[in-house]
Each structure stands twice: as C-alpha cells, then as structure tokens.
Design a protein around this motif. Structure first.
Motif, PDB file in Angstrom:
ATOM      1  N   GLY A  13       0.474  -4.799   5.788  1.00 35.23           N
ATOM      2  CA  GLY A  13      -0.033  -4.784   4.337  1.00 35.23           C
ATOM      3  C   GLY A  13      -0.428  -6.156   3.876  1.00 35.23           C
ATOM      4  O   GLY A  13      -1.376  -6.407   3.257  1.00 35.23           O
ATOM      5  N   ILE A  17      -4.217  -7.634   2.587  1.00 34.97           N
ATOM      6  CA  ILE A  17      -4.358  -8.114   1.185  1.00 34.97           C
ATOM      7  C   ILE A  17      -4.877  -9.670   1.510  1.00 34.97           C
ATOM      8  O   ILE A  17      -6.236  -9.968   0.818  1.00 34.97           O
ATOM      9  CB  ILE A  17      -3.100  -8.283   0.450  1.00 34.97           C
ATOM     10  CG1 ILE A  17      -2.696  -6.829   0.044  1.00 34.97           C
ATOM     11  CG2 ILE A  17      -3.544  -9.038  -0.807  1.00 34.97           C
ATOM     12  CD1 ILE A  17      -1.199  -6.867  -0.665  1.00 34.97           C
ATOM     13  N   ASN A  40      -7.012  -3.514  -0.477  1.00 34.33           N
ATOM     14  CA  ASN A  40      -6.088  -3.903  -1.316  1.00 34.33           C
ATOM     15  C   ASN A  40      -4.908  -2.827  -1.712  1.00 34.33           C
ATOM     16  O   ASN A  40      -3.765  -3.319  -1.432  1.00 34.33           O
ATOM     17  CB  ASN A  40      -6.400  -4.535  -2.814  1.00 34.33           C
ATOM     18  CG  ASN A  40      -7.004  -6.004  -2.626  1.00 34.33           C
ATOM     19  OD1 ASN A  40      -6.065  -6.965  -2.550  1.00 34.33           O
ATOM     20  ND2 ASN A  40      -8.175  -6.278  -2.492  1.00 34.33           N
ATOM     21  N   ALA A  44      -1.163  -3.148  -0.494  1.00 33.74           N
ATOM     22  CA  ALA A  44       0.025  -2.865  -1.673  1.00 33.74           C
ATOM     23  C   ALA A  44       0.872  -1.927  -1.026  1.00 33.74           C
ATOM     24  O   ALA A  44       2.272  -1.877  -1.125  1.00 33.74           O
ATOM     25  CB  ALA A  44      -0.622  -2.728  -2.887  1.00 33.74           C
ATOM     26  N   VAL A  47       2.922  -2.867   1.776  1.00 28.64           N
ATOM     27  CA  VAL A  47       4.072  -3.810   1.462  1.00 28.64           C
ATOM     28  C   VAL A  47       5.299  -2.946   0.765  1.00 28.64           C
ATOM     29  O   VAL A  47       6.308  -3.237   0.854  1.00 28.64           O
ATOM     30  CB  VAL A  47       3.641  -4.738   0.630  1.00 28.64           C
ATOM     31  CG1 VAL A  47       4.523  -5.722   0.045  1.00 28.64           C
ATOM     32  CG2 VAL A  47       2.661  -5.689   1.289  1.00 28.64           C
ATOM     33  N   MET A  48       4.882  -1.987  -0.220  1.00 33.77           N
ATOM     34  CA  MET A  48       5.839  -1.283  -0.958  1.00 33.77           C
ATOM     35  C   MET A  48       6.548  -0.176   0.084  1.00 33.77           C
ATOM     36  O   MET A  48       7.987  -0.155   0.040  1.00 33.77           O
ATOM     37  CB  MET A  48       5.160  -0.261  -1.796  1.00 33.77           C
ATOM     38  CG  MET A  48       4.658  -0.937  -2.883  1.00 33.77           C
ATOM     39  SD  MET A  48       3.573   0.177  -4.119  1.00 33.77           S
ATOM     40  CE  MET A  48       4.818   1.129  -4.748  1.00 33.77           C
ATOM     41  N   GLU A  64       3.671  -5.106  -6.379  1.00 29.18           N
ATOM     42  CA  GLU A  64       2.825  -4.286  -5.531  1.00 29.18           C
ATOM     43  C   GLU A  64       2.507  -2.974  -6.126  1.00 29.18           C
ATOM     44  O   GLU A  64       1.437  -2.418  -5.906  1.00 29.18           O
ATOM     45  CB  GLU A  64       3.440  -3.996  -4.262  1.00 29.18           C
ATOM     46  CG  GLU A  64       3.681  -5.333  -3.501  1.00 29.18           C
ATOM     47  CD  GLU A  64       2.637  -5.968  -3.075  1.00 29.18           C
ATOM     48  OE1 GLU A  64       1.306  -5.629  -2.756  1.00 29.18           O
ATOM     49  OE2 GLU A  64       2.527  -7.444  -2.894  1.00 29.18           O
ATOM     50  N   TRP A  67      -0.362  -3.952  -8.305  1.00 33.24           N
ATOM     51  CA  TRP A  67      -1.454  -4.285  -7.329  1.00 33.24           C
ATOM     52  C   TRP A  67      -2.278  -2.903  -6.845  1.00 33.24           C
ATOM     53  O   TRP A  67      -3.554  -2.820  -6.807  1.00 33.24           O
ATOM     54  CB  TRP A  67      -1.152  -5.124  -6.073  1.00 33.24           C
ATOM     55  CG  TRP A  67      -2.169  -5.783  -5.446  1.00 33.24           C
ATOM     56  CD1 TRP A  67      -2.889  -5.313  -4.256  1.00 33.24           C
ATOM     57  CD2 TRP A  67      -2.475  -7.086  -5.442  1.00 33.24           C
ATOM     58  NE1 TRP A  67      -3.799  -6.392  -4.010  1.00 33.24           N
ATOM     59  CE2 TRP A  67      -3.504  -7.581  -4.849  1.00 33.24           C
ATOM     60  CE3 TRP A  67      -2.265  -8.038  -6.594  1.00 33.24           C
ATOM     61  CZ2 TRP A  67      -4.258  -8.844  -4.826  1.00 33.24           C
ATOM     62  CZ3 TRP A  67      -2.657  -9.323  -6.419  1.00 33.24           C
ATOM     63  CH2 TRP A  67      -3.509  -9.730  -5.429  1.00 33.24           C
TER      64      TRP A  67
END
Length: 89
Positions: A13, A17, A40, A44, A47-48, A64, A67
């Motif tokens: 992730g 980005i 993006n 995000a 990452v979440m 995130e 984002w």
C-alpha cells in the motif's frame, strides 16, 4: 523481526501511494487522473488492512481513511466530468 502477511500488504500500500506521488511529480501521471486515484485508494486501503490486522494506530488509520475517501471522491468527480463532456459533444 518476523513480517506477517498484513505487514506485506501495508508495504504494498505504501509503495502504491509513493509510486502514484512520484509519477505525478515526474509528469507521467495527472493528479486528477483515474489511475492516480485508483493507486491512492488501493494504497490507502492496503495500509488500513495492515493497521487493522497488525498493531492498530488510530491516527494513522484516520489519515488513511481520509486518503481513501478523497481518492473515491476524485474517482466519482472524474467519472461525472467525463460523462458530462461526452454528453455535450
């Protein structure tokens, strides 16, 4: 340190980005392009996922989530703009 599957998802992730940001800065991708928004949003989301399954960090999760929301807004706005431009041709 042993990395779990969710750590790798988080790294992917972050890479998405950063690549999107680099491509915009290098002039290879428009900031309002669907490709940029998708990179993006997926970044995000990844990452979440790493935050939910790994060590949770509420401020990072909020960042995130915002984002992701901004990216989705950009996708919807761009799709509407393209649709309108086709209608008036």
């Amino acid at each position: 340190m042993t990395l779990q599957w969710f750590d790798w998802v988080g790294f992917a992730g972050v890479a998405l980005i950063v690549v999107a940001y680099f491509l915009v800065q290098a002039g290879r991708l428009r900031g309002d392009s669907m490709s940029n928004q998708v990179l993006n949003a997926l970044g995000a989301l990844a990452v979440m996922v790493s935050l939910v399954f790994g060590t949770f960090n509420f401020p990072a999760f909020v960042l995130e989530a915002i984002w992701l929301a901004v990216s989705v807004y950009g996708m919807v706005w761009g799709a509407r703009r393209r649709h309108r431009s086709r209608m008036f041709r």
